[in-house]
Each structure stands twice: as structure tokens, then as C-alpha cells.
Design a protein around this motif. Structure first.
Motif, PDB file in Angstrom:
ATOM      1  N   GLN A 108       0.817  -1.213   0.000  1.00 53.99           N
ATOM      2  CA  GLN A 108       0.000   0.000   0.000  1.00 53.99           C
ATOM      3  C   GLN A 108       0.853   1.266   0.000  1.00 53.99           C
ATOM      4  O   GLN A 108       0.623   2.182  -0.795  1.00 53.99           O
ATOM      5  CB  GLN A 108      -0.942  -0.008   1.211  1.00 53.99           C
ATOM      6  N   VAL A 109       1.846   1.332   0.878  1.00 59.56           N
ATOM      7  CA  VAL A 109       2.638   2.565   0.955  1.00 59.56           C
ATOM      8  C   VAL A 109       3.554   2.708  -0.260  1.00 59.56           C
ATOM      9  O   VAL A 109       3.783   3.826  -0.751  1.00 59.56           O
ATOM     10  CB  VAL A 109       3.450   2.638   2.269  1.00 59.56           C
ATOM     11  N   LEU A 110       4.061   1.595  -0.779  1.00 58.25           N
ATOM     12  CA  LEU A 110       4.913   1.677  -1.964  1.00 58.25           C
ATOM     13  C   LEU A 110       4.099   2.142  -3.172  1.00 58.25           C
ATOM     14  O   LEU A 110       4.568   2.967  -3.971  1.00 58.25           O
ATOM     15  CB  LEU A 110       5.561   0.323  -2.242  1.00 58.25           C
ATOM     16  N   ALA A 111       2.881   1.633  -3.302  1.00 55.39           N
ATOM     17  CA  ALA A 111       2.029   2.053  -4.416  1.00 55.39           C
ATOM     18  C   ALA A 111       1.725   3.546  -4.339  1.00 55.39           C
ATOM     19  O   ALA A 111       1.780   4.259  -5.351  1.00 55.39           O
ATOM     20  CB  ALA A 111       0.732   1.247  -4.410  1.00 55.39           C
ATOM     21  N   GLU A 112       1.430   4.043  -3.152  1.00 55.61           N
ATOM     22  CA  GLU A 112       1.115   5.464  -2.998  1.00 55.61           C
ATOM     23  C   GLU A 112       2.321   6.341  -3.326  1.00 55.61           C
ATOM     24  O   GLU A 112       2.207   7.337  -4.048  1.00 55.61           O
ATOM     25  CB  GLU A 112       0.636   5.735  -1.573  1.00 55.61           C
ATOM     26  N   GLU A 113       3.467   5.976  -2.784  1.00 57.93           N
ATOM     27  CA  GLU A 113       4.656   6.801  -2.993  1.00 57.93           C
ATOM     28  C   GLU A 113       5.156   6.717  -4.433  1.00 57.93           C
ATOM     29  O   GLU A 113       5.630   7.716  -4.989  1.00 57.93           O
ATOM     30  CB  GLU A 113       5.763   6.386  -2.017  1.00 57.93           C
ATOM     31  N   TYR A 114       5.040   5.555  -5.044  1.00 59.19           N
ATOM     32  CA  TYR A 114       5.483   5.411  -6.434  1.00 59.19           C
ATOM     33  C   TYR A 114       4.575   6.216  -7.366  1.00 59.19           C
ATOM     34  O   TYR A 114       5.051   6.881  -8.291  1.00 59.19           O
ATOM     35  CB  TYR A 114       5.494   3.934  -6.833  1.00 59.19           C
ATOM     36  N   ASP A 123       3.677   9.605 -11.290  1.00 56.59           N
ATOM     37  CA  ASP A 123       2.401   9.957 -11.926  1.00 56.59           C
ATOM     38  C   ASP A 123       1.995   8.943 -12.996  1.00 56.59           C
ATOM     39  O   ASP A 123       1.185   9.242 -13.877  1.00 56.59           O
ATOM     40  CB  ASP A 123       2.466  11.360 -12.538  1.00 56.59           C
ATOM     41  N   LEU A 124       2.541   7.738 -12.917  1.00 54.14           N
ATOM     42  CA  LEU A 124       2.130   6.678 -13.833  1.00 54.14           C
ATOM     43  C   LEU A 124       0.804   6.089 -13.366  1.00 54.14           C
ATOM     44  O   LEU A 124       0.526   6.029 -12.166  1.00 54.14           O
ATOM     45  CB  LEU A 124       3.186   5.570 -13.888  1.00 54.14           C
ATOM     46  N   ASP A 129       4.927   5.425 -21.022  1.00 55.15           N
ATOM     47  CA  ASP A 129       5.660   4.976 -19.833  1.00 55.15           C
ATOM     48  C   ASP A 129       7.155   5.237 -19.976  1.00 55.15           C
ATOM     49  O   ASP A 129       7.830   5.615 -19.009  1.00 55.15           O
ATOM     50  CB  ASP A 129       5.412   3.488 -19.579  1.00 55.15           C
ATOM     51  N   ARG A 130       7.683   5.040 -21.175  1.00 53.33           N
ATOM     52  CA  ARG A 130       9.122   5.268 -21.384  1.00 53.33           C
ATOM     53  C   ARG A 130       9.499   6.721 -21.121  1.00 53.33           C
ATOM     54  O   ARG A 130      10.636   7.010 -20.721  1.00 53.33           O
ATOM     55  CB  ARG A 130       9.531   4.881 -22.811  1.00 53.33           C
ATOM     56  N   ALA A 131       8.557   7.631 -21.328  1.00 57.65           N
ATOM     57  CA  ALA A 131       8.842   9.043 -21.070  1.00 57.65           C
ATOM     58  C   ALA A 131       9.210   9.269 -19.606  1.00 57.65           C
ATOM     59  O   ALA A 131       9.940  10.216 -19.276  1.00 57.65           O
ATOM     60  CB  ALA A 131       7.634   9.900 -21.453  1.00 57.65           C
ATOM     61  N   VAL A 132       8.726   8.401 -18.741  1.00 61.52           N
ATOM     62  CA  VAL A 132       9.090   8.473 -17.322  1.00 61.52           C
ATOM     63  C   VAL A 132      10.239   7.513 -17.019  1.00 61.52           C
ATOM     64  O   VAL A 132      11.252   7.900 -16.427  1.00 61.52           O
ATOM     65  CB  VAL A 132       7.874   8.140 -16.423  1.00 61.52           C
ATOM     66  N   LEU A 133      10.087   6.266 -17.438  1.00 63.21           N
ATOM     67  CA  LEU A 133      11.070   5.238 -17.084  1.00 63.21           C
ATOM     68  C   LEU A 133      12.468   5.582 -17.591  1.00 63.21           C
ATOM     69  O   LEU A 133      13.463   5.410 -16.862  1.00 63.21           O
ATOM     70  CB  LEU A 133      10.641   3.885 -17.652  1.00 63.21           C
ATOM     71  N   ASP A 162      15.059   9.071 -12.179  1.00 64.62           N
ATOM     72  CA  ASP A 162      15.130   9.514 -10.785  1.00 64.62           C
ATOM     73  C   ASP A 162      13.767   9.458 -10.111  1.00 64.62           C
ATOM     74  O   ASP A 162      13.664   9.214  -8.906  1.00 64.62           O
ATOM     75  CB  ASP A 162      15.695  10.933 -10.707  1.00 64.62           C
ATOM     76  N   LYS A 163      12.689   9.670 -10.890  1.00 65.47           N
ATOM     77  CA  LYS A 163      11.347   9.587 -10.319  1.00 65.47           C
ATOM     78  C   LYS A 163      11.007   8.144  -9.939  1.00 65.47           C
ATOM     79  O   LYS A 163      10.337   7.897  -8.930  1.00 65.47           O
ATOM     80  CB  LYS A 163      10.322  10.130 -11.308  1.00 65.47           C
TER      81      LYS A 163
END
Length: 282
Positions: free
Chosen positions: A178-184, A189-190, A234-238, A243-244
Motif C-alpha cells: 500500500q505505501v509503496l504504491a502510494e509513494e510510487y 504519476d504513472l 511509460d518510457r517518457a518516465v522510465l 530519478d522519479k
């Protein structure tokens, strides 16, 4: 001439003898004076034998509780598909699974770079962190474990991240999820991909009742698919903002460790219904 007779045992000696029997004192009479002398102190009382704890009924399984980690909080970060060619025979089926590919970039190469940065950031904050390949030490024990992967889709339309944990494990798996999903999500913003796969839910690292190379059921553990390397969005973030991705994982792990004390995780025994035997394939 007076006739000889044994010295009489006086009332005091009789009382002493009675007390000696009651209190466990050995008393002897003097051959001449008829007085008593204690030659031992109170007898040592034997310790009662503890009542044995009844064994568990045959329909339950009690997971062996490991010694809790000591010192700084301990974290395991696994880079998905890294060194899969060196897994033991019990995981031989994993050797042919290379992971997702996009252009000339493989999932293994991408997540290894992310995992290394996650480890470096957590170590800089004072945590003890292991960078783990596919082969996990048997019964691996830590305050948290995160397996990092990336997804792929032949159509190029699927996108988003997803996180899962196994069953028959610590209830703190869900808290970590739960906390990892929220923080990720806050960091990247994916979108969330709701399509959890059997490969995630039945990840070999969870299956402590079937394999040796697994995480202890007491170690809170999850697997994260960080996004689809086959998706341009997704690649635009990954790829452009790794760093995100790193910060999302680091923040999630740190928040979990702040909110869940070590004593709570390793305090209670884990007891499960006995599972129905199933084929031992990873």
C-alpha cells in the motif's frame, strides 16, 4: 552400681526430629548429651516439570520464525532477471525467462540500473541494503524486500505500474504494498495497471514451502512492475526521468519502515492452513 541405659530423647529433640522430617532437615542425636545437630539445611525443592505445549493439529503449518535482524534496518532490493543463468536446479525453469525487451534495451539492464540507484540512495540514508540477483539466500530475512521488474506488451498499448505480494506470508506484505504504491504513484504519476499476473502473485521468491531459494515468510516482500518499456508514454518516465522511479521506490520503503516497527513484524508466529500439494515448478 547404677545400671546403664540409653540416654532418653527429650521433648525438644522429638520436636526437632518432627520438624526435620517436615522441613527436610537431617538431625542426629549426640551419643552423650541427647541434643540434636542439624547437618544439612532446607532440602532443595525440585523445579516442577513444565507442562508441554500441545503440538499443532495436522491441518495447520507453523512457519519457522527466524531471528529478527539487529542493528540498522535491513532491506533487500532484487534486480529482476539479473544473473538468471546461475540459478540453482530447483529454479532451472527461470533460466529461459529473459524478461521484456524494447528495441535494444532489455528489462534486465534497465531494472539493474534502477536497483543500483535505489540501493545507493538507501545506503546513503544509513540503511543496510543488499542488491540481490535472481538467486536469493535461502530463507532471506530483512525488514523489507522489493523485487524490481519492468513490463512489456507486444501491442505497445498497455501501460502503468503494478505491485503484488504472495499469500501464506506475513500480513505486513500488504502494508508494504500500500505505501509503496502510494509513494510510487506520487513520484512518477504513472497510472495503475490492475492486471496482476500469475507470475507476480506466485513469484518463486514467495513460495517458501516449495523452494529453498526464497524470502522468509516473516520478511515483508513485494514485486513491482515499474511500467511498460513497450509503452511510449511509460518510457517518457522510465527512461527520461529514472530519478522519479528511484525516488518512488525509496520513499515507499522508507515510509514503510517508519510506520512499521521491527518488533511488530517479527513478534507473532505465522500459522497457516496446510496447503494442498502442488507441482514444484517456479
Amino acid at each position: 552400681m547404677r545400671s546403664y541405659r540409653e540416654p532418653s530423647v527429650g521433648p525438644r529433640l522429638l520436636l526437632a526430629l518432627v520438624l526435620g522430617v517436615v522441613l527436610g532437615i537431617v538431625v542426629t542425636a549426640s551419643a552423650t548429651g541427647g541434643t540434636g545437630r542439624a547437618i544439612s539445611s532446607l532440602a532443595v525443592l525440585s523445579t516442577p516439570t513444565p507442562t508441554p505445549v500441545p503440538s499443532d493439529p495436522f491441518w495447520v503449518v507453523r512457519a519457522k520464525k527466524p531471528a529478527a535482524p539487529t542493528g540498522p534496518r535491513h532491506i533487500g532490493i532484487q534486480a529482476g532477471h539479473w544473473q538468471t543463468d546461475t540459478v540453482p536446479e530447483e529454479l532451472a525453469n527461470l533460466r529461459v525467462l529473459g524478461g521484456a525487451v524494447w528495441s535494444n534495451i532489455t528489462e534486465q539492464d534497465y531494472v539493474l540500473g534502477i536497483a543500483q540507484k535505489v540501493v545507493a540512495k538507501l545506503q546513503a540514508k544509513g540503511y543496510v541494503v543488499d542488491l540481490l540477483p535472481t538467486t536469493i539466500p535461502a530463507g532471506y530475512v530483512a525488514d523489507a524486500f522489493v523485487a524490481i521488474h519492468a513490463d512489456g506488451d507486444e501491442t505497445g498499448t498497455a501501460r502503468g505500474f503494478k505491485i503484488a505480494h504472495g499469500d501464506r506470508r506475513t500480513p505486513y506484505d500488504e502494508a508494504l504494498l500500500q505505501v509503496l504504491a502510494e509513494e510510487y504513484w506520487k513520484s512518477t504519476d504513472l497510472p495503475v495497471d490492475p492486471n496482476l499476473t500469475p507470475g507476480m502473485l506466485e513469484y518463486y521468491a514467495w513460495r517458501w514451502e516449495r523452494f529453498q531459494t526464497t524470502v522468509s515468510p516473516y520478511t515483508p516482500a513485494v514485486i513491482i512492475e515499474t511500467g511498460f518499456i513497450s509503452s511510449a508514454a511509460d518510457r517518457a518516465v522510465l527512461f527520461l526521468h529514472p530519478d522519479k522511479v528511484v525516488d518512488g521506490i525509496v520513499n515507499g520503503v522508507e515510509r514503510f519502515l517508519r510506520e512499521v516497527p521491527r518488533d511488530a513484524v517479527f513478534r507473532d508466529d505465522l500459522v497457516f492452513p496446510r496447503a494442498t500439494p502442488a507441482p514444484s515448478t517456479p
